[in-house]
Write a protein that holds these residues in place. Structure first.
Motif, PDB file in Angstrom:
ATOM      1  N   ILE A 164      -4.342 -71.091  62.006  1.00  0.00           N
ATOM      2  CA  ILE A 164      -5.935 -71.133  61.995  1.00  0.00           C
ATOM      3  C   ILE A 164      -6.345 -70.548  60.953  1.00  0.00           C
ATOM      4  CG2 ILE A 164      -7.822 -70.280  63.330  1.00  0.00           C
ATOM      5  CD1 ILE A 164      -6.112 -70.679  65.860  1.00  0.00           C
ATOM      6  N   LEU A 165      -5.886 -69.420  60.743  1.00  0.00           N
ATOM      7  CA  LEU A 165      -6.138 -68.258  59.554  1.00  0.00           C
ATOM      8  C   LEU A 165      -5.549 -68.462  58.067  1.00  0.00           C
ATOM      9  CD1 LEU A 165      -5.332 -65.026  61.590  1.00  0.00           C
ATOM     10  CD2 LEU A 165      -7.657 -65.591  60.961  1.00  0.00           C
ATOM     11  N   LEU A 166      -4.623 -69.076  57.986  1.00  0.00           N
ATOM     12  CA  LEU A 166      -4.233 -69.223  56.682  1.00  0.00           C
ATOM     13  C   LEU A 166      -4.527 -70.781  56.119  1.00  0.00           C
ATOM     14  CD1 LEU A 166      -0.572 -67.652  56.754  1.00  0.00           C
ATOM     15  CD2 LEU A 166      -3.077 -66.913  55.836  1.00  0.00           C
ATOM     16  N   GLY A 167      -4.771 -71.830  57.048  1.00  0.00           N
ATOM     17  CA  GLY A 167      -4.942 -73.096  56.749  1.00  0.00           C
ATOM     18  C   GLY A 167      -6.631 -72.978  56.379  1.00  0.00           C
ATOM     19  N   GLY A 168      -7.447 -72.424  57.194  1.00  0.00           N
ATOM     20  CA  GLY A 168      -8.861 -72.071  56.800  1.00  0.00           C
ATOM     21  C   GLY A 168      -9.521 -73.483  57.239  1.00  0.00           C
ATOM     22  N   ASP A 169      -8.985 -74.326  58.052  1.00  0.00           N
ATOM     23  CA  ASP A 169      -9.479 -75.488  58.565  1.00  0.00           C
ATOM     24  C   ASP A 169     -10.407 -75.505  59.565  1.00  0.00           C
ATOM     25  OD1 ASP A 169      -9.826 -78.256  58.317  1.00  0.00           O
ATOM     26  OD2 ASP A 169      -7.815 -78.779  58.382  1.00  0.00           O
ATOM     27  N   ASP A 170     -11.028 -76.552  59.943  1.00  0.00           N
ATOM     28  CA  ASP A 170     -11.822 -76.878  61.115  1.00  0.00           C
ATOM     29  C   ASP A 170     -11.027 -77.040  62.301  1.00  0.00           C
ATOM     30  OD1 ASP A 170     -14.216 -75.977  59.833  1.00  0.00           O
ATOM     31  OD2 ASP A 170     -14.789 -78.345  59.563  1.00  0.00           O
ATOM     32  N   PHE A 171     -11.388 -76.521  63.282  1.00  0.00           N
ATOM     33  CA  PHE A 171     -10.511 -76.807  64.651  1.00  0.00           C
ATOM     34  C   PHE A 171     -11.723 -77.671  65.685  1.00  0.00           C
ATOM     35  CE2 PHE A 171      -7.288 -74.384  62.753  1.00  0.00           C
ATOM     36  CZ  PHE A 171      -6.043 -74.617  63.492  1.00  0.00           C
ATOM     37  N   PRO A 172     -11.647 -78.794  65.807  1.00  0.00           N
ATOM     38  CA  PRO A 172     -12.357 -79.380  66.788  1.00  0.00           C
ATOM     39  C   PRO A 172     -12.271 -79.048  68.128  1.00  0.00           C
ATOM     40  CG  PRO A 172     -10.615 -80.969  66.115  1.00  0.00           C
ATOM     41  CD  PRO A 172     -10.656 -79.897  65.107  1.00  0.00           C
ATOM     42  N   ALA A 173     -12.905 -79.218  69.316  1.00  0.00           N
ATOM     43  CA  ALA A 173     -12.965 -78.827  70.568  1.00  0.00           C
ATOM     44  C   ALA A 173     -11.624 -79.034  70.996  1.00  0.00           C
ATOM     45  CB  ALA A 173     -14.007 -79.230  71.436  1.00  0.00           C
TER      46      ALA A 173
END
Length: 274
Positions: A164-173
């Motif tokens: 989550i932190l290093l990818g910097g990407d969106d996480f859909p619900a």
């Protein structure tokens, strides 16, 4: 930003409050937000009857976009420490996680960066099917400042926290729920009613029992105060460096902090900056 009130507090009953964020077209977090949240947290801490607080957004597309990139940095730096001795931004998140009342985030729409740090500091996170969460700071050359490292590592495990932190990407619900970033997803149109019913259930219980249970649950996986100070210090040292100025500039050219454009798919936009 102006110092207009950025959220509305509705007293549903002596034991149950709803707080609705209303700060502009994407619900940014800025210096006024910090100051007003500090005042709200004091009220929550001092109310002898309050058992549960629900945080929600008036905007179905944005729960809390992120920190305001155009905030007055001199004013941020000049803010006096909060009760914990930390800068008020970190102090708010620390206090939010420790208030006696149970705190619930009802997340519809997008919540990233500082917004994600806010919901991670609440006790329970329920999401609508269109919710999107993320920590994108590495994509603009900064270390996250609100200690999502400590929250996420304890919540979802080290490997997923790193993703989550290093990818910097969106996480859909759906993916956020699978990882444990949120508790569960509610079907379209059912989030508010579900959260309200759940909050009323807790509000009807004895406050001593609720508060005691929350305290012992937190004691099982404590987060030291020092983590919050270190995270924010590192953020101040890494954010806004000249070598990364072009990244923020390109995002603004694509509609950063506007309801259309980069904010709609910020995870992809961050990757495109490479």
């Amino acid at each position: 930003m102006s110092n207009e009130t950025q959220f509305r507090t509705d007293v549903v009953s002596p034991s149950y409050w709803k707080v609705t964020f209303t700060n502009g077209p994407v619900n940014l977090i800025d210096v006024d937000t910090i100051e007003q949240l500090a005042e709200l947290l004091t009220r929550i801490e001092q109310d002898p009857d309050l058992t549960v607080v629900v945080f929600r957004s008036e905007n179905p597309d944005f729960f809390m976009a992120h920190w305001d990139f155009l905030a007055d940095t001199a004013r941020v730096a000049a803010m006096k420490p909060g009760p914990s001795g930390l800068h008020p931004y970190a102090d708010n998140l620390l206090r939010l996680g420790k208030v006696p009342a149970v705190t619930i985030s009802a997340i519809d729409g997008r919540v990233r960066g500082a917004g994600s740090e806010f919901v991670l500091s609440t006790d329970i996170r329920f999401a609508g099917p269109n919710a999107v969460l993320g920590q994108f700071e590495v994509g603009v050359g900064a270390v996250p400042g609100g200690n999502p490292m400590g929250r996420l590592a304890r919540l979802v495990g080290r490997g997923r926290a790193m993703e989550i932190l290093l990818g910097g990407d969106d996480f859909p619900a759906q993916l956020a729920a699978e990882y444990g970033y949120v508790n569960r997803i509610l079907p379209e149109g059912e989030l508010d009613d579900f959260v309200d019913t759940f909050a009323r259930r807790i509000a009807g219980f004895d406050k001593v029992a609720v508060t005691g249970t929350k305290h012992l649950t937190d004691s099982a996986a404590p987060i030291p105060t020092e983590e919050f100070g270190t995270a924010l210090t590192t953020y101040f040292a890494t954010a806004g460096r000249p070598e990364n100025a072009h990244r923020a500039q390109r995002l603004f050219e694509r509609g950063l902090q506007q309801p259309n454009g980069a904010e709609l798919d910020l995870g992809r936009q961050i990757a495109d900056l490479g």
